[in-house]
Design an enzyme around this catalytic site. Structure first.
Site, PDB file in Angstrom:
ATOM      1  N   ASP A 161       0.855  -1.188   0.000  1.00 25.14           N
ATOM      2  CA  ASP A 161       0.000   0.000   0.000  1.00 25.14           C
ATOM      3  C   ASP A 161       0.891   1.239   0.000  1.00 25.14           C
ATOM      4  O   ASP A 161       2.057   1.176  -0.399  1.00 25.14           O
ATOM      5  CB  ASP A 161      -0.904  -0.043   1.250  1.00 25.14           C
ATOM      6  CG  ASP A 161      -2.218   0.705   1.043  1.00 25.14           C
ATOM      7  OD1 ASP A 161      -2.171   1.888   0.661  1.00 25.14           O
ATOM      8  OD2 ASP A 161      -3.289   0.112   1.276  1.00 25.14           O
ATOM      9  N   HIS A 201      -4.025   6.320   2.923  1.00 20.80           N
ATOM     10  CA  HIS A 201      -4.655   5.073   2.490  1.00 20.80           C
ATOM     11  C   HIS A 201      -4.131   3.877   3.269  1.00 20.80           C
ATOM     12  O   HIS A 201      -4.900   3.057   3.795  1.00 20.80           O
ATOM     13  CB  HIS A 201      -4.425   4.878   0.989  1.00 20.80           C
ATOM     14  CG  HIS A 201      -5.262   3.800   0.369  1.00 20.80           C
ATOM     15  ND1 HIS A 201      -4.821   2.493   0.254  1.00 20.80           N
ATOM     16  CD2 HIS A 201      -6.505   3.828  -0.161  1.00 20.80           C
ATOM     17  CE1 HIS A 201      -5.764   1.765  -0.335  1.00 20.80           C
ATOM     18  NE2 HIS A 201      -6.788   2.553  -0.585  1.00 20.80           N
ATOM     19  N   SER A 361     -10.685  -1.399  -1.573  1.00 25.27           N
ATOM     20  CA  SER A 361      -9.517  -1.602  -0.710  1.00 25.27           C
ATOM     21  C   SER A 361      -9.968  -1.930   0.706  1.00 25.27           C
ATOM     22  O   SER A 361      -9.439  -2.843   1.353  1.00 25.27           O
ATOM     23  CB  SER A 361      -8.640  -0.346  -0.687  1.00 25.27           C
ATOM     24  OG  SER A 361      -8.016  -0.134  -1.927  1.00 25.27           O
TER      25      SER A 361
END
Length: 646
Positions: A161, A201, A361
């Protein structure tokens, strides 16, 4: 000190002087004798819950006027020390007031007459479970808390990520930053790399995976690899390098069980799919986002790789999630759905902040967390067995596929990931359906469906929306069974549907009919029939044939019409027992279904129709559906239901 502040201090000091000898003494007499020594001080046990600088000052007793008098006295003494004490509220329910002041004034406040205690203000939190965790494990009556069967603490999760704020209280001590980084340059010459944006994120996904308060597997350990830049962009090559890094790490220090999470998607990439397939065959459970493009997931990677567990996103109403102007991907490459809309998790804005994010995600993180819980209960599970358990524990018929394009509805699963309250070792027969892509439109075009390498194909069926199909057959190719569907002339394409199972471990055989025989048969002494397929070289099939009970106690023969070739899948009777179940609608219906009873698993599904308008048969969870084109007579749905012999 500024003249204004000095003036304010003098005014407050004068107020205290005026109150001191007479009014204060009267107040003290009304309230009671001043306590000996300073008052008590209270604060929240968790530092992240505290609100420093805001204090509730509680008196032993007193009227509102007396409370206000104590507040003014505190302000005056704080002013003499060069501090400001701002009165925010005087309570009517209790003899107390709320003040904003520096902690440097606390010792003064605690020595004020009549103060019983001072309490530092603190956060309180809604105690309903976040909707996404409530979907995973429904709260037990009287509890209201998220209580998974275990914390997933036997599993190591590799997260590919952005960078992660590993000091966030949700994940502090649970994330190891590997130092791996392979990212492209950010777009734009004036891009500002703000740390909180670069970590956003990855921090949120890590929090969903194993956060203390909002995580799915609250005990799982995470190893972070940076493959996405501050704009959330990465490369195929960088992701492959990360997988290579994991491979080298495992070769040096083998660890099992292991989950690899890929909360990212790009264009379909044979290389990225091959890398994920390699990781899966090394024993890692690879979980990936389906993509946020409101499109067929098979057009993206790593979502399109069959060895990857691909996850779509749903909202709090269990509907396909809308994400920005688009939404979750769908189709046959999606294995299941999970919560992915408005998910509360760790925010990189500060070490105690939370935020809501949406996307596949987040959905992939939920399933990876569930996988960690399942693997902690049964560390020896293969990837195929893990996938089957994910499907078994999911909520069935949950997703309204009417929101999806019509041509994608049958192939898209309608299951939302979940967990039971308790887990244990299980030897139950578990099966799933794997759809092929639609065949081409050329005459005699074919479509092929395959199971995962460690699954056993127990049956094969076909489906055509136009009803123009020549049936299907199951065959062995390069040591692995495959289901082949045949389109008829002027057909609009055909789908092959394989029924893929993780039991029995003994090898099943394919028996084909001979030209002289009307059907294919299993030996009733040591084999039981789990599925029939029928194929005609030239005649459009309505009823190509059906499974029947032979001399033994269960189904053992695929009886076919003269022009159809039959193929029977025959499995050892020592592993399985099977039986037939069928249903015909009392009046004409386009779809007829029959379900296996509790404790039995659907392995074979056939449609029997008296007209050539049969679309074919397919499985939906544990039910067999027989479909016909509009205007045709109803079909009979015939299910082969099996269970393992313990």
């Amino acid at each position: 000190m500024s003249p204004r502040a000095l003036g304010l201090a003098l005014v407050l000091a004068l107020a205290e002087f005026i109150l001191a000898p007479g009014a204060v003494e009267e107040g003290e007499a009304a309230v009671g004798a001043a306590p000996l020594g300073p008052a008590a001080f209270h604060r929240a046990a968790k530092a992240s819950w505290r609100l420093p600088g805001r204090y509730v000052v509680m008196l032993r007793a007193g009227s509102e006027a007396e409370v206000r008098g104590t507040a003014r006295r505190l302000q005056a003494r704080a002013a003499r020390r060069g501090h400001l004490a701002e009165l925010l509220h005087v309570f009517h329910l209790l003899p107390a007031f709320l003040v904003r002041m520096s902690s440097d004034v606390l010792d003064t406040a605690l020595k004020l007459p009549h103060v019983k205690y001072i309490e530092e203000d603190a956060y309180v939190f809604a105690q309903s479970i976040p909707w996404n965790l409530g979907r995973i494990v429904p709260p037990q009556p009287g509890s209201g808390a998220y209580s998974p069967p275990n914390k997933g603490d036997l599993v190591e999760i590799y997260l590919l990520d952005t960078s992660v704020q590993s000091t966030h209280r949700e994940i502090e001590g649970r994330v190891a930053v590997t130092g791996f980084e392979s990212i492209p340059e950010e777009d734009g010459t004036h891009f500002h790399r703000q740390a909180s944006k670069c970590d956003s994120h990855g921090t949120h996904v890590a929090g969903v995976l194993s956060g203390r308060d909002a995580g799915v597997a609250t005990g799982a350990n995470i190893r972070s690899l940076r493959v996405l830049n501050c704009q959330g962009k990465g490369t195929v090559s960088g992701t492959l390098m990360a997988l290579e890094f994991i491979q080298r790490t495992l070769e040096a220090q083998p660890y099992a069980p292991l989950v690899v999470v890929l909360p990212l998607a790009g264009a379909r990439s044979p290389a990225l799919n091959a890398g994920c397939r390699r990781m899966a065959r090394m024993g890692a459970a690879v979980v990936a986002a389906a993509g946020n493009y409101k499109d067929d997931a098979c057009l993206y990677s790593p979502a399109s790789e069959p060895e990857v567990i691909t996850v779509g996103a749903t909202d709090s109403e269990d509907q396909p999630a809308s994400i920005g102007t688009l939404g979750t991907n769908f189709g046959r490459c999606v294995d299941l759905f999970a919560p992915g809309d408005d998910i509360i998790g760790a925010s990189s804005d500060c070490s105690t902040c939370f935020t809501a994010q949406s996307g596949t995600s987040q959905a992939a993180a939920h399933v990876a967390g569930i996988a960690a819980v399942l693997l902690s209960a049964e560390p020896q599970l293969s990837l195929a067995e893990l996938r089957q358990r994910l499907l078994r524990f999911s909520a069935k018929n949950a997703v309204d596929t009417a929101r999806l394009p019509e041509e994608q509805r049958l192939q898209t699963p309608n299951s939302v990931a979940g967990l039971p309250p308790r887990l244990g070792a299980d030897e139950q027969l578990l099966c799933r359906s794997v759809w092929s892509a639609r065949s081409g439109l050329a005459p005699h075009a074919t479509a092929v469906a395959r199971c995962a390498s460690t699954e056993e194909m127990l049956s094969c069926s076909s489906f055509s929306r136009s009803g123009s199909r020549l049936g299907e057959h199951v065959e062995d190719k390069d040591g692995q069974k495959q289901c082949v569907a045949h389109s008829a002339f002027r057909g609009r394409g055909v789908y092959a549907i394989a029924r893929c199972c993780t039991w029995p471990r003994a090898e099943c055989r394919i028996n084909a009919s001979s030209p002289a025989a009307e059907g294919a048969e299993c030996s009733p002494r040591d084999r039981v029939l789990t599925g029939c397929s029928f194929h005609s070289p030239s005649v459009v099939l309505g009823a190509g044939g059906r499974p029947v009970v032979g001399l033994g106690r269960g189904p053992s023969r695929c009886a076919s019409r003269t022009e159809a070739m039959a193929h029977a899948v025959c499995c050892p009777t020592a592993s399985l027992e099977c039986r037939l179940k069928e249903h015909m609608a009392p009046e004409s219906q386009e779809k007829v279904s029959v379900s296996c009873d509790d404790g039995w698993t659907l392995t074979g599904c056939n449609a029997l129709s008296q007209s050539p308008g049969s679309m074919g048969a397919y499985a939906v969870d544990n039910s067999c559906v027989a479909a016909t084109v509009p205007g045709s007579s109803s079909a009979v749905a015939i299910a082969i239901c099996c269970r393992s012999r313990h």
